[in-house]
Design a protein around this motif. Structure first.
Motif, PDB file in Angstrom:
ATOM      1  N   LEU A   1      40.191  -1.751 -12.232  1.00 44.25           N
ATOM      2  CA  LEU A   1      41.207  -1.104 -13.051  1.00 44.25           C
ATOM      3  C   LEU A   1      42.265  -0.470 -12.153  1.00 44.25           C
ATOM      4  O   LEU A   1      41.938   0.384 -11.323  1.00 44.25           O
ATOM      5  CB  LEU A   1      40.529  -0.042 -13.922  1.00 44.25           C
ATOM      6  N   PRO A   2      43.537  -0.873 -12.280  1.00 45.65           N
ATOM      7  CA  PRO A   2      44.589  -0.261 -11.460  1.00 45.65           C
ATOM      8  C   PRO A   2      44.704   1.234 -11.780  1.00 45.65           C
ATOM      9  O   PRO A   2      44.478   1.657 -12.917  1.00 45.65           O
ATOM     10  CB  PRO A   2      45.864  -0.999 -11.882  1.00 45.65           C
ATOM     11  N   ASP A   3      45.074   2.019 -10.777  1.00 49.29           N
ATOM     12  CA  ASP A   3      45.135   3.470 -10.933  1.00 49.29           C
ATOM     13  C   ASP A   3      46.032   3.900 -12.090  1.00 49.29           C
ATOM     14  O   ASP A   3      45.667   4.783 -12.870  1.00 49.29           O
ATOM     15  CB  ASP A   3      45.610   4.135  -9.639  1.00 49.29           C
ATOM     16  N   ASP A   4      47.225   3.284 -12.212  1.00 46.80           N
ATOM     17  CA  ASP A   4      48.145   3.700 -13.270  1.00 46.80           C
ATOM     18  C   ASP A   4      47.572   3.437 -14.657  1.00 46.80           C
ATOM     19  O   ASP A   4      47.698   4.262 -15.563  1.00 46.80           O
ATOM     20  CB  ASP A   4      49.530   3.076 -13.106  1.00 46.80           C
ATOM     21  N   LEU A   5      46.886   2.331 -14.829  1.00 49.67           N
ATOM     22  CA  LEU A   5      46.280   2.021 -16.120  1.00 49.67           C
ATOM     23  C   LEU A   5      45.075   2.928 -16.377  1.00 49.67           C
ATOM     24  O   LEU A   5      44.888   3.422 -17.488  1.00 49.67           O
ATOM     25  CB  LEU A   5      45.875   0.549 -16.200  1.00 49.67           C
ATOM     26  N   ARG A   6      44.282   3.188 -15.354  1.00 43.36           N
ATOM     27  CA  ARG A   6      43.129   4.085 -15.511  1.00 43.36           C
ATOM     28  C   ARG A   6      43.587   5.467 -15.975  1.00 43.36           C
ATOM     29  O   ARG A   6      43.020   6.050 -16.903  1.00 43.36           O
ATOM     30  CB  ARG A   6      42.337   4.203 -14.214  1.00 43.36           C
ATOM     31  N   GLU A   7      44.639   5.987 -15.333  1.00 43.32           N
ATOM     32  CA  GLU A   7      45.162   7.311 -15.704  1.00 43.32           C
ATOM     33  C   GLU A   7      45.714   7.310 -17.130  1.00 43.32           C
ATOM     34  O   GLU A   7      45.497   8.262 -17.886  1.00 43.32           O
ATOM     35  CB  GLU A   7      46.233   7.738 -14.712  1.00 43.32           C
ATOM     36  N   ALA A   8      46.434   6.249 -17.499  1.00 45.90           N
ATOM     37  CA  ALA A   8      47.002   6.172 -18.845  1.00 45.90           C
ATOM     38  C   ALA A   8      45.901   6.099 -19.901  1.00 45.90           C
ATOM     39  O   ALA A   8      45.990   6.758 -20.943  1.00 45.90           O
ATOM     40  CB  ALA A   8      47.940   4.971 -18.952  1.00 45.90           C
ATOM     41  N   LEU A   9      44.876   5.295 -19.643  1.00 44.66           N
ATOM     42  CA  LEU A   9      43.763   5.197 -20.601  1.00 44.66           C
ATOM     43  C   LEU A   9      43.022   6.523 -20.731  1.00 44.66           C
ATOM     44  O   LEU A   9      42.600   6.902 -21.834  1.00 44.66           O
ATOM     45  CB  LEU A   9      42.800   4.081 -20.194  1.00 44.66           C
ATOM     46  N   ALA A  10      42.879   7.246 -19.633  1.00 42.99           N
ATOM     47  CA  ALA A  10      42.205   8.551 -19.672  1.00 42.99           C
ATOM     48  C   ALA A  10      42.981   9.538 -20.542  1.00 42.99           C
ATOM     49  O   ALA A  10      42.388  10.419 -21.169  1.00 42.99           O
ATOM     50  CB  ALA A  10      42.036   9.096 -18.256  1.00 42.99           C
ATOM     51  N   ALA A  11      44.309   9.372 -20.593  1.00 41.26           N
ATOM     52  CA  ALA A  11      45.150  10.267 -21.385  1.00 41.26           C
ATOM     53  C   ALA A  11      45.255   9.837 -22.850  1.00 41.26           C
ATOM     54  O   ALA A  11      45.821  10.572 -23.663  1.00 41.26           O
ATOM     55  CB  ALA A  11      46.548  10.343 -20.773  1.00 41.26           C
ATOM     56  N   HIS A  12      44.744   8.645 -23.192  1.00 39.31           N
ATOM     57  CA  HIS A  12      44.824   8.118 -24.560  1.00 39.31           C
ATOM     58  C   HIS A  12      43.424   7.704 -25.028  1.00 39.31           C
ATOM     59  O   HIS A  12      43.035   6.548 -24.884  1.00 39.31           O
ATOM     60  CB  HIS A  12      45.760   6.908 -24.616  1.00 39.31           C
ATOM     61  N   PRO A  13      42.667   8.649 -25.604  1.00 36.65           N
ATOM     62  CA  PRO A  13      41.283   8.345 -26.007  1.00 36.65           C
ATOM     63  C   PRO A  13      41.149   7.148 -26.949  1.00 36.65           C
ATOM     64  O   PRO A  13      40.207   6.359 -26.823  1.00 36.65           O
ATOM     65  CB  PRO A  13      40.808   9.642 -26.680  1.00 36.65           C
ATOM     66  N   ALA A  14      42.084   6.972 -27.889  1.00 33.46           N
ATOM     67  CA  ALA A  14      41.982   5.837 -28.817  1.00 33.46           C
ATOM     68  C   ALA A  14      42.177   4.518 -28.066  1.00 33.46           C
ATOM     69  O   ALA A  14      41.477   3.534 -28.333  1.00 33.46           O
ATOM     70  CB  ALA A  14      43.007   5.968 -29.941  1.00 33.46           C
ATOM     71  N   ALA A  15      43.102   4.500 -27.129  1.00 32.11           N
ATOM     72  CA  ALA A  15      43.330   3.292 -26.329  1.00 32.11           C
ATOM     73  C   ALA A  15      42.106   3.010 -25.457  1.00 32.11           C
ATOM     74  O   ALA A  15      41.671   1.864 -25.331  1.00 32.11           O
ATOM     75  CB  ALA A  15      44.580   3.457 -25.469  1.00 32.11           C
ATOM     76  N   LYS A  16      41.529   4.046 -24.881  1.00 33.29           N
ATOM     77  CA  LYS A  16      40.350   3.892 -24.028  1.00 33.29           C
ATOM     78  C   LYS A  16      39.169   3.358 -24.842  1.00 33.29           C
ATOM     79  O   LYS A  16      38.428   2.489 -24.368  1.00 33.29           O
ATOM     80  CB  LYS A  16      39.992   5.230 -23.378  1.00 33.29           C
ATOM     81  N   ALA A  17      39.018   3.843 -26.056  1.00 35.09           N
ATOM     82  CA  ALA A  17      37.910   3.371 -26.904  1.00 35.09           C
ATOM     83  C   ALA A  17      38.072   1.876 -27.216  1.00 35.09           C
ATOM     84  O   ALA A  17      37.102   1.118 -27.154  1.00 35.09           O
ATOM     85  CB  ALA A  17      37.851   4.189 -28.189  1.00 35.09           C
ATOM     86  N   CYS A  18      39.282   1.454 -27.505  1.00 38.29           N
ATOM     87  CA  CYS A  18      39.517   0.037 -27.786  1.00 38.29           C
ATOM     88  C   CYS A  18      39.318  -0.783 -26.512  1.00 38.29           C
ATOM     89  O   CYS A  18      38.721  -1.856 -26.555  1.00 38.29           O
ATOM     90  CB  CYS A  18      40.920  -0.165 -28.356  1.00 38.29           C
ATOM     91  N   TRP A  19      39.807  -0.265 -25.384  1.00 36.53           N
ATOM     92  CA  TRP A  19      39.612  -0.938 -24.090  1.00 36.53           C
ATOM     93  C   TRP A  19      38.127  -1.189 -23.841  1.00 36.53           C
ATOM     94  O   TRP A  19      37.724  -2.281 -23.463  1.00 36.53           O
ATOM     95  CB  TRP A  19      40.208  -0.091 -22.970  1.00 36.53           C
ATOM     96  N   ASP A  20      37.337  -0.154 -24.055  1.00 31.31           N
ATOM     97  CA  ASP A  20      35.892  -0.266 -23.827  1.00 31.31           C
ATOM     98  C   ASP A  20      35.231  -1.270 -24.768  1.00 31.31           C
ATOM     99  O   ASP A  20      34.171  -1.810 -24.441  1.00 31.31           O
ATOM    100  CB  ASP A  20      35.221   1.104 -23.972  1.00 31.31           C
ATOM    101  N   ALA A  21      35.853  -1.535 -25.910  1.00 36.59           N
ATOM    102  CA  ALA A  21      35.292  -2.463 -26.891  1.00 36.59           C
ATOM    103  C   ALA A  21      35.770  -3.905 -26.686  1.00 36.59           C
ATOM    104  O   ALA A  21      35.331  -4.792 -27.408  1.00 36.59           O
ATOM    105  CB  ALA A  21      35.643  -1.997 -28.306  1.00 36.59           C
ATOM    106  N   THR A  22      36.661  -4.131 -25.719  1.00 38.42           N
ATOM    107  CA  THR A  22      37.163  -5.494 -25.480  1.00 38.42           C
ATOM    108  C   THR A  22      36.216  -6.254 -24.566  1.00 38.42           C
ATOM    109  O   THR A  22      35.327  -5.682 -23.937  1.00 38.42           O
ATOM    110  CB  THR A  22      38.559  -5.494 -24.828  1.00 38.42           C
ATOM    111  N   THR A  23      36.445  -7.544 -24.475  1.00 39.39           N
ATOM    112  CA  THR A  23      35.654  -8.381 -23.574  1.00 39.39           C
ATOM    113  C   THR A  23      36.190  -8.274 -22.146  1.00 39.39           C
ATOM    114  O   THR A  23      37.329  -7.844 -21.922  1.00 39.39           O
ATOM    115  CB  THR A  23      35.729  -9.858 -23.997  1.00 39.39           C
TER     116      THR A  23
END
Length: 182
Positions: free
Chosen positions: A102-124
């Motif tokens: 996971l690139p640093d910029d995307l990791r930081e953005a996902l950490a700041a957006h719980p709904a996006a992170k939850a969907c990310w975790d549910a993807t393949t």
């Protein structure tokens, strides 16, 4: 490593015309017949050997419906190959596809957006590879930043796949193998 070979071929180890600051790397462009045997035209991970030395790599699309990959100095030396040599390559798809870094910029953005992170975790894993590839294929920093923001918005709305992104680079010509030095 035990793999069932999908493709075995001989090819030349190429020097990039513009290697950047690190001029120790080389690359291999897969013959079209070898790429055709892989499961996807976009990024795909493989296991294999170069001159009998085991490696694993993520192949990038070459923009011609094929693939290419970087060969580090360490891998070249372990395989007993020099730039310009013809090498024997055997590859098969990695099973399972490894989780992408996971690139640093995307990791930081996902950490700041719980709904996006939850969907990310549910993807393949393959969907995550495509999201990361879409972000990393941006040519400019401003485009990349917009893509990170857009990814979070799309994921937060429940979209598990990036749309409208040609993972092969064939239709948009946004992706390609490096140009080889003469």
């Amino acid at each position: 490593m035990e793999t069932t070979d999908v493709a075995t071929f001989e090819t030349r180890l190429l020097r990039p015309a513009k290697p950047g600051e690190d001029d120790s790397w080389a690359f291999i462009v897969l013959p079209r017949a070898a790429s055709d045997q892989l499961p996807r035209r976009g990024r795909t991970s493989v296991e294999g050997t170069i001159n009998g030395y085991a490696f694993s790599a993520t192949l990038d699309p070459d923009g011609q419906l094929g693939h290419w990959f970087t060969v580090s100095r360490e891998l070249r030396e372990a395989a007993g190959a020099n730039i310009g040599d013809t090498v024997t390559v055997r590859i098969s798809p990695a099973d399972p596809e490894p989780e992408p870094r996971l690139p640093d910029d995307l990791r930081e953005a996902l950490a700041a957006h719980p709904a996006a992170k939850a969907c990310w975790d549910a993807t393949t894993t393959i969907a995550r590879v495509d999201w990361i590839h879409w972000i990393e294929s941006a040519k400019q920093a401003s485009t990349r930043a917009r893509r990170v923001d857009s990814a979070c918005d799309m994921l937060a709305s429940g979209r598990k796949r990036v749309c409208c992104f040609d993972q092969s680079g064939f239709y948009s010509k946004s992706l390609s193998a490096p140009r080889a030095a003469d």
